[in-house]
Design a protein around this motif. Structure first.
Motif, PDB file in Angstrom:
ATOM      1  N   SER A 135      51.700  32.802  49.303  1.00  0.00           N
ATOM      2  CA  SER A 135      50.256  32.640  49.393  1.00  0.00           C
ATOM      3  C   SER A 135      49.504  33.126  48.161  1.00  0.00           C
ATOM      4  O   SER A 135      48.291  33.088  48.138  1.00  0.00           O
ATOM      5  N   ASP A 136      50.200  33.610  47.123  1.00  0.00           N
ATOM      6  CA  ASP A 136      49.523  34.172  45.953  1.00  0.00           C
ATOM      7  C   ASP A 136      48.579  33.184  45.285  1.00  0.00           C
ATOM      8  O   ASP A 136      47.449  33.518  44.964  1.00  0.00           O
ATOM      9  N   ILE A 137      49.037  31.957  45.041  1.00  0.00           N
ATOM     10  CA  ILE A 137      48.175  30.972  44.388  1.00  0.00           C
ATOM     11  C   ILE A 137      47.022  30.591  45.302  1.00  0.00           C
ATOM     12  O   ILE A 137      45.908  30.345  44.854  1.00  0.00           O
ATOM     13  N   ASN A 138      47.268  30.548  46.599  1.00  0.00           N
ATOM     14  CA  ASN A 138      46.200  30.216  47.539  1.00  0.00           C
ATOM     15  C   ASN A 138      45.090  31.253  47.521  1.00  0.00           C
ATOM     16  O   ASN A 138      43.945  30.927  47.811  1.00  0.00           O
ATOM     17  N   ALA A 139      45.419  32.491  47.176  1.00  0.00           N
ATOM     18  CA  ALA A 139      44.425  33.560  47.174  1.00  0.00           C
ATOM     19  C   ALA A 139      43.313  33.308  46.151  1.00  0.00           C
ATOM     20  O   ALA A 139      42.187  33.770  46.340  1.00  0.00           O
ATOM     21  N   ILE A 140      43.605  32.553  45.098  1.00  0.00           N
ATOM     22  CA  ILE A 140      42.583  32.312  44.070  1.00  0.00           C
ATOM     23  C   ILE A 140      41.738  31.069  44.353  1.00  0.00           C
ATOM     24  O   ILE A 140      40.799  30.786  43.627  1.00  0.00           O
ATOM     25  N   LEU A 141      42.089  30.330  45.409  1.00  0.00           N
ATOM     26  CA  LEU A 141      41.343  29.107  45.717  1.00  0.00           C
ATOM     27  C   LEU A 141      39.974  29.451  46.283  1.00  0.00           C
ATOM     28  O   LEU A 141      39.861  30.178  47.259  1.00  0.00           O
ATOM     29  N   GLY A 142      38.958  28.916  45.647  1.00  0.00           N
ATOM     30  CA  GLY A 142      37.593  29.131  46.107  1.00  0.00           C
ATOM     31  C   GLY A 142      36.874  27.816  46.278  1.00  0.00           C
ATOM     32  O   GLY A 142      37.400  26.747  45.950  1.00  0.00           O
ATOM     33  N   VAL A 165      37.241  24.012  44.351  1.00  0.00           N
ATOM     34  CA  VAL A 165      38.528  23.738  43.709  1.00  0.00           C
ATOM     35  C   VAL A 165      39.159  22.499  44.352  1.00  0.00           C
ATOM     36  O   VAL A 165      39.157  22.352  45.567  1.00  0.00           O
ATOM     37  N   ASN A 216      37.739  29.923  51.867  1.00  0.00           N
ATOM     38  CA  ASN A 216      39.042  30.580  51.925  1.00  0.00           C
ATOM     39  C   ASN A 216      38.805  31.979  52.476  1.00  0.00           C
ATOM     40  O   ASN A 216      38.437  32.890  51.743  1.00  0.00           O
TER      41      ASN A 216
END
Length: 59
Positions: free
Chosen positions: A2-9, A12, A30
């Protein structure tokens, strides 16, 4: 996962790796790992960011 998903705002552009027919989607929110995305062909979908790694689309 989920690391990359954490930066989705909001705003995007993303693709769902298992649902290419949904087309490109725009992240609406998110919150707590639940990612709401408005896909061109599938409409609004809430995705569990812990189980699905969305792909960022560069246009």
């Amino acid at each position: 996962m989920s690391d990359i998903n954490a930066i989705l705002g909001p705003g995007v552009l993303v693709e769902h790796p298992n649902q290419p027919d949904w087309g490109i989607g725009q992240v609406q929110s998110n919150i707590g790992g639940k990612i709401t995305v408005n896909f061109r062909e599938a409409g609004k979908v809430v995705i569990d960011g812990k189980t699905v790694l969305l792909r960022i689309v560069n246009v």
